[in-house]
Write a protein that holds these residues in place. Structure first.
Motif, PDB file in Angstrom:
ATOM      1  N   TYR A  45       0.853  -1.184   0.000  1.00  0.00           N
ATOM      2  CA  TYR A  45       0.000   0.000   0.000  1.00  0.00           C
ATOM      3  C   TYR A  45       0.894   1.240   0.000  1.00  0.00           C
ATOM      4  CZ  TYR A  45      -3.541  -3.365   1.401  1.00  0.00           C
ATOM      5  OH  TYR A  45      -4.373  -4.448   1.444  1.00  0.00           O
ATOM      6  N   ASP A  46       0.698   2.118  -0.968  1.00  0.00           N
ATOM      7  CA  ASP A  46       1.410   3.386  -1.016  1.00  0.00           C
ATOM      8  C   ASP A  46       0.494   4.457  -0.432  1.00  0.00           C
ATOM      9  OD1 ASP A  46       3.707   2.366  -2.195  1.00  0.00           O
ATOM     10  OD2 ASP A  46       2.943   2.659  -4.222  1.00  0.00           O
ATOM     11  N   VAL A  47       0.861   4.946   0.751  1.00  0.00           N
ATOM     12  CA  VAL A  47       0.063   5.952   1.457  1.00  0.00           C
ATOM     13  C   VAL A  47       0.657   7.333   1.151  1.00  0.00           C
ATOM     14  CG1 VAL A  47      -0.825   6.716   3.680  1.00  0.00           C
ATOM     15  CG2 VAL A  47      -0.395   4.272   3.279  1.00  0.00           C
ATOM     16  N   PRO A  48      -0.061   8.173   0.402  1.00  0.00           N
ATOM     17  CA  PRO A  48       0.464   9.496   0.064  1.00  0.00           C
ATOM     18  C   PRO A  48       0.567  10.398   1.295  1.00  0.00           C
ATOM     19  CG  PRO A  48      -1.381   8.913  -1.355  1.00  0.00           C
ATOM     20  CD  PRO A  48      -1.345   7.921  -0.233  1.00  0.00           C
ATOM     21  N   PHE A  49       1.578  11.251   1.288  1.00  0.00           N
ATOM     22  CA  PHE A  49       1.708  12.266   2.324  1.00  0.00           C
ATOM     23  C   PHE A  49       2.218  13.558   1.703  1.00  0.00           C
ATOM     24  CE2 PHE A  49       5.862  10.214   2.271  1.00  0.00           C
ATOM     25  CZ  PHE A  49       6.747  11.293   2.330  1.00  0.00           C
ATOM     26  N   GLU A  50       1.977  14.654   2.412  1.00  0.00           N
ATOM     27  CA  GLU A  50       2.482  15.953   1.978  1.00  0.00           C
ATOM     28  C   GLU A  50       3.061  16.683   3.181  1.00  0.00           C
ATOM     29  OE1 GLU A  50       1.075  19.238  -1.097  1.00  0.00           O
ATOM     30  OE2 GLU A  50      -0.160  19.271   0.721  1.00  0.00           O
ATOM     31  N   VAL A  51       4.264  17.208   3.004  1.00  0.00           N
ATOM     32  CA  VAL A  51       4.939  17.997   4.028  1.00  0.00           C
ATOM     33  C   VAL A  51       4.906  19.442   3.560  1.00  0.00           C
ATOM     34  CG1 VAL A  51       7.071  18.308   5.322  1.00  0.00           C
ATOM     35  CG2 VAL A  51       6.463  16.045   4.477  1.00  0.00           C
ATOM     36  N   THR A  52       4.438  20.347   4.429  1.00  0.00           N
ATOM     37  CA  THR A  52       4.322  21.752   4.054  1.00  0.00           C
ATOM     38  C   THR A  52       5.097  22.635   5.022  1.00  0.00           C
ATOM     39  OG1 THR A  52       2.270  21.949   5.320  1.00  0.00           O
ATOM     40  CG2 THR A  52       2.059  21.498   2.974  1.00  0.00           C
ATOM     41  N   ASN A  53       5.561  23.748   4.507  1.00  0.00           N
ATOM     42  CA  ASN A  53       6.198  24.782   5.316  1.00  0.00           C
ATOM     43  C   ASN A  53       5.425  26.067   5.076  1.00  0.00           C
ATOM     44  OD1 ASN A  53       7.813  26.579   6.679  1.00  0.00           O
ATOM     45  ND2 ASN A  53       9.513  26.491   5.241  1.00  0.00           N
TER      46      ASN A  53
END
Length: 116
Positions: A45-53
């Motif tokens: 399973y590829d679980v998407p994530f996003e890191v923001t600044n």
């Protein structure tokens, strides 16, 4: 004469936009998982994530910690490093795992980062 007024108006608008933006000082890093957008291939399973600044300073070497849990039991832990996050920038990726996000709890948190 009209051209000069138009140019000065555009310059004024650009300066206003640049300096009126409300960007908090420092680094403001956050991470979000998109468990609703998971892709499964051959049992992974590829679980998407996003890191923001959202801060007014860039960040480097941002460490993100992931955990997969069933209740209080930690089944899997991993981490990744985002080498650079610009001011008001973002980076996206995916967490590969053999655990189905529909049946387990996934968490992500920001660990450490550097301010260049």
């Amino acid at each position: 004469m009209v051209s000069l007024v138009v140019v000065l108006g555009l310059v004024g608008l650009a300066l206003y936009e640049r300096f009126s933006a409300e960007v908090p000082p420092g680094v403001r890093v956050a991470v979000a998982l998109a468990t609703a957008d998971v892709e499964e291939r051959d049992g992974v399973y590829d679980v998407p994530f996003e890191v923001t600044n959202r801060g007014g300073e860039p960040a480097t070497d941002v460490t993100i910690h992931f955990a997969v849990r069933r209740g209080e039991l930690v089944l899997e832990e991993s981490e990744t490093v985002v080498r650079f996050l610009p001011i008001s920038g973002a980076a996206a990726g995916a967490l590969p795992t053999s655990f189905d996000p529909a049946a387990h709890d996934f968490t992500a948190r920001v660990g450490t980062f550097l301010e260049p």
